[in-house]
Structure formats: structure tokens, C-alpha cells
Design an enzyme around this catalytic site. Structure first.
Site, short mmCIF file in Angstrom:
data_model
loop_
_atom_site.label_atom_id
_atom_site.label_comp_id
_atom_site.label_asym_id
_atom_site.label_seq_id
_atom_site.Cartn_x
_atom_site.Cartn_y
_atom_site.Cartn_z
N GLU A 180 3.91 -5.40 7.44
CA GLU A 180 3.17 -4.28 8.10
C GLU A 180 3.59 -4.02 9.65
OE1 GLU A 180 1.87 -6.40 6.00
OE2 GLU A 180 0.62 -5.45 4.57
N GLU A 190 -0.55 -9.59 -0.82
CA GLU A 190 -1.96 -9.80 -0.70
C GLU A 190 -2.75 -10.02 -1.95
OE1 GLU A 190 -2.25 -6.19 2.35
OE2 GLU A 190 -3.56 -7.56 3.15
N ALA A 198 0.92 -1.36 0.02
CA ALA A 198 0.08 0.04 0.03
C ALA A 198 0.94 1.35 -0.06
CB ALA A 198 -0.92 0.09 1.30
N GLY A 205 0.49 -4.95 0.62
CA GLY A 205 -0.56 -5.16 -0.26
C GLY A 205 -0.23 -6.00 -1.67
N1 COA Z 1 4.57 3.11 -0.38
C1 COA Z 1 4.93 4.40 -1.06
N2 COA Z 1 5.97 4.53 -1.61
C2 COA Z 1 6.82 3.56 -1.83
C3 COA Z 1 6.68 2.12 -1.23
C4 COA Z 1 5.36 2.04 -0.50
N3 COA Z 1 4.80 0.82 0.10
N4 COA Z 1 7.52 1.36 -1.47
C5 COA Z 1 8.58 2.08 -2.05
N5 COA Z 1 8.17 3.29 -2.60
C6 COA Z 1 8.67 4.48 -2.93
C7 COA Z 1 9.90 5.10 -2.00
O1 COA Z 1 9.40 5.87 -1.26
C8 COA Z 1 10.79 5.68 -3.10
O2 COA Z 1 10.13 7.01 -3.63
P1 COA Z 1 11.14 8.05 -3.74
O3 COA Z 1 12.06 7.72 -4.95
O4 COA Z 1 9.95 9.05 -4.17
O5 COA Z 1 11.78 8.44 -2.42
C9 COA Z 1 10.79 4.46 -4.44
O6 COA Z 1 9.17 3.87 -4.31
C10 COA Z 1 11.58 3.39 -4.70
O7 COA Z 1 11.88 3.17 -3.37
P2 COA Z 1 13.26 2.64 -2.42
O8 COA Z 1 12.69 2.54 -0.96
O9 COA Z 1 14.04 4.02 -2.66
O10 COA Z 1 13.94 1.41 -3.23
P3 COA Z 1 14.81 0.50 -2.52
O11 COA Z 1 15.42 -0.50 -3.55
O12 COA Z 1 15.73 1.23 -1.70
O13 COA Z 1 13.87 -0.41 -1.70
C11 COA Z 1 11.88 -1.63 -0.82
C12 COA Z 1 12.82 -1.20 -1.95
C13 COA Z 1 10.76 -2.46 -1.56
C14 COA Z 1 12.62 -2.49 0.01
C15 COA Z 1 11.36 -0.49 -0.24
O14 COA Z 1 11.01 0.50 -0.85
C16 COA Z 1 10.44 -0.77 0.87
O15 COA Z 1 10.82 -1.28 2.00
N6 COA Z 1 9.10 -0.25 0.65
C17 COA Z 1 8.04 -0.45 1.46
C18 COA Z 1 7.48 -1.87 1.62
C19 COA Z 1 6.45 -1.97 2.84
O16 COA Z 1 6.56 -1.80 3.81
N7 COA Z 1 5.27 -2.31 2.29
C20 COA Z 1 3.95 -2.45 2.98
C21 COA Z 1 3.21 -1.26 3.26
S1 COA Z 1 1.98 -1.43 4.21
#
Ligand code: COA
Length: 262
Positions: free
Chosen positions: A137, A117, A69, A114
Site C-alpha cells: 500500500e 489481509e 483492493a 487486501g
Molecule cells: N486492482 C485493480 N486491478 C488490478 C489489481 C488491483 N489491485 N491487480 C491487478 N489488476 C488488474 C490489472 O490492472 C490488469 O488489468 P487489465 O488487464 O485490465 O489491464 C490485470 O489485473 C492483470 O494484472 P497485471 O498487472 O497486468 O499482471 P502482472 O502479472 O503484470 O502483475 C501484479 C501482477 C500482482 C504484480 C500487479 O498486477 C500488481 O502490482 N497489482 C497491484 C497489487 C497492489 O498494489 N495491491 C494492493 C492494492 S491496495
């Protein structure tokens, strides 16, 4: 035909395969509310669209299926809005699960929160070898809201589901395969061709029977339905179909069946 902003809707006319691509690559295809509504509208459109026989759901780019999400958007919600958001996500994902046209997730990278999911709401999951799965989460002070606690438990069992939910561990594709979370793991370059071949194989079968198999399996998990009764009713229903006559005749005549979906 609606056009979408955050989702690509591409139908291949020869095969009837719709490829639905979540398309916010700069946010790793994170699901904001607009994207969830578009997924819902696209799946509804696909049910009505006679040109669509089966669906592949994937994410844009080579890094991420869906990274969860949209966390920035979540921070704007209060209790009531968050509950509504969860209900809307659940409804959209239930439409996928209840589709009578088969839906296969082609998981091309991160399937977190999500995203995991969404993949679990699909009927089958094919993972690229770079795919990563998890329900992180609890790292955010949350639990999954789009059916994750239920479908993860259904797919991999209570003990393993609780471990993944409570540790927020991110697992690799091979571990997801071992747990039964995905059906196959393939090299990333072959993900879409492998998924397409599997779907095409399913699309050679009798469509009504395929849809009724999906419905009967779903009935097992529906507390308001008796799965055995659903199966028996559907078994009877097949006997009214032209495809049942075609399938049985083709067997007896030693030829390949040509199903019409009627
Ligand atoms: N919601 C909003 N934005 C997200 C996102 C999410 N779930 N996951 C990634 N992004 C965005 C980042 O904020 C970043 O945006 P920016 O360039 O404007 O700063 C962009 O996507 C790239 O992500 P980044 O974190 O820089 O990539 P990474 O390769 O370093 O890490 C992940 C990848 C997937 C490990 C990391 O993005 C992450 O942990 N995301 C969240 C996962 C999560 O907790 N999901 C459950 C949500 S309820």
C-alpha cells in the site's frame, strides 16, 4: 440461498466443505466493494447453512489469490467514503476471523494488500509454492485498511511487520513460512487436496470444541475480553455437550468418537 456474481459458493455435501472462490480472474481477483460485500454475505450464509462444516477460501485461476483492493475503484473515493470502505472491509474480514466453522485460506498466487489481509483473517493459511505475499500500500500512498496492520503484527511480530509494511516488499511462500505468516507451503498442484485433507482432519474433531478454541484464541487479541476467562467459561460449556460425553466415552471404550456437534 443467495447466488453471487464475484464469488463462487460450492458446498461438497459428503464432507460439508464449502469452497469460496473469489472469482474476478481478469483482475487477478482484486477486491472491489461488491466483492467484499459478497464475501461478507457468503460467510454469513455459511454460518447459517447446516450443510457447511468448514470453509476453504481461495482465488480463481493459477496466478492470483487476491491481488489487493481494486485500485481503479479506490481512485473514486473521498476521505469519508474511503474510511467507510475500510470499515466495511474490516467488518467482513472480522466475520471470517470470528467464524466458529474453521476457515482455511488456500493461497494460489498473489496475496497482496487486501489479499494478504484476507488470508490473514482466515484461521489457517496454506500457500502454493508460487504464492507471493506483501502489503504494497505505501507504494500507492496508502496503508492497509482491512486490518492488515493489526493482523500482520499479531502473526509475525512488530519488527518484521513494520519492515514489510514500510518496504512494501513482496515475499515468496518459503519466506512467509519462515516468518510464520503461513502454516504450510505445498506444490501448486497439491494446494487444494492438501488444504482439503487438513480441513477434513479438523472436521473429525468435536465441532463445538473447535469453535470454542477459535473463540478463545481470538479473545487473546480482543482488548475488551479476558482470554483466560473466556477459556475457562468455554471449558465449562463443553461439559454440557453431548460431544464431551462421546469423546471421553470413546477414549475409555478404545473406539473412535463419532461427534454430532451437539
Ligand atoms: N486492482 C485493480 N486491478 C488490478 C489489481 C488491483 N489491485 N491487480 C491487478 N489488476 C488488474 C490489472 O490492472 C490488469 O488489468 P487489465 O488487464 O485490465 O489491464 C490485470 O489485473 C492483470 O494484472 P497485471 O498487472 O497486468 O499482471 P502482472 O502479472 O503484470 O502483475 C501484479 C501482477 C500482482 C504484480 C500487479 O498486477 C500488481 O502490482 N497489482 C497491484 C497489487 C497492489 O498494489 N495491491 C494492493 C492494492 S491496495
Amino acid at each position: 440461498m443467495t447466488t453471487f456474481t464475484n464469488v463462487l459458493y460450492q458446498v461438497e455435501s459428503e464432507t460439508g466443505i464449502l469452497t469460496l472462490t473469489v472469482n474476478r480472474p481478469d483482475k487477478l481477483n482484486a477486491l472491489n466493494a461488491a466483492t467484499i460485500q459478497e464475501i461478507r454475505a457468503a460467510v454469513e450464509q455459511a454460518q447459517q447453512d447446516p450443510a457447511v462444516r468448514g470453509i476453504i477460501l481461495t482465488g480463481s485461476g493459477e496466478k492470483s489469490f487476491v491481488a489487493g483492493a481494486d485500485i481503479a475503484e479506490l481512485t473514486q473515493l473521498d476521505e469519508a467514503a474511503a474510511r467507510r470502505a475500510a470499515e466495511q472491509g474490516q467488518q467482513a474480514f472480522r466475520l471470517i476471523e470470528e467464524s466458529r466453522k474453521p476457515v482455511i485460506a488456500a493461497v494460489n498466487g498473489f496475496a497482496l494488500g487486501g489479499g494478504c489481509e484476507l488470508a490473514m483473517a482466515c484461521h489457517l493459511r496454506i500457500a502454493a509454492d508460487n504464492a507471493r505475499f506483501g502489503q504494497p500500500e505505501v507504494n500507492l500512498g496508502l496503508l492497509p485498511g482491512y486490518g492488515g496492520t493489526q493482523r500482520l503484527t499479531q502473526l509475525i511480530g512488530k519488527g518484521k511487520a513494520i519492515e514489510l509494511l514500510l518496504t512494501a516488499d513482496m515475499i515468496k511462500a518459503e519466506e512467509a513460512l519462515r516468518l510464520g505468516l503461513v502454516n504450510h507451503v505445498v506444490p501448486q498442484a497439491e494446494l487444494l487436496s492438501f488444504t482439503r485433507q487438513l480441513l477434513q482432519r479438523i472436521l473429525t474433531k468435536a465441532p463445538i470444541a473447535v469453535g470454542l478454541c477459535l473463540d478463545a484464541v481470538n479473545a487473546y487479541f480482543d482488548k475488551d475480553r479476558d482470554g483466560y476467562q473466556a477459556e475457562a467459561e468455554s471449558f465449562g460449556r463443553c461439559f454440557t455437550s453431548a460431544d464431551f460425553r462421546e469423546g471421553t466415552s470413546a477414549f475409555l471404550e478404545k473406539r473412535t468418537a463419532a461427534f454430532t456437534g451437539k
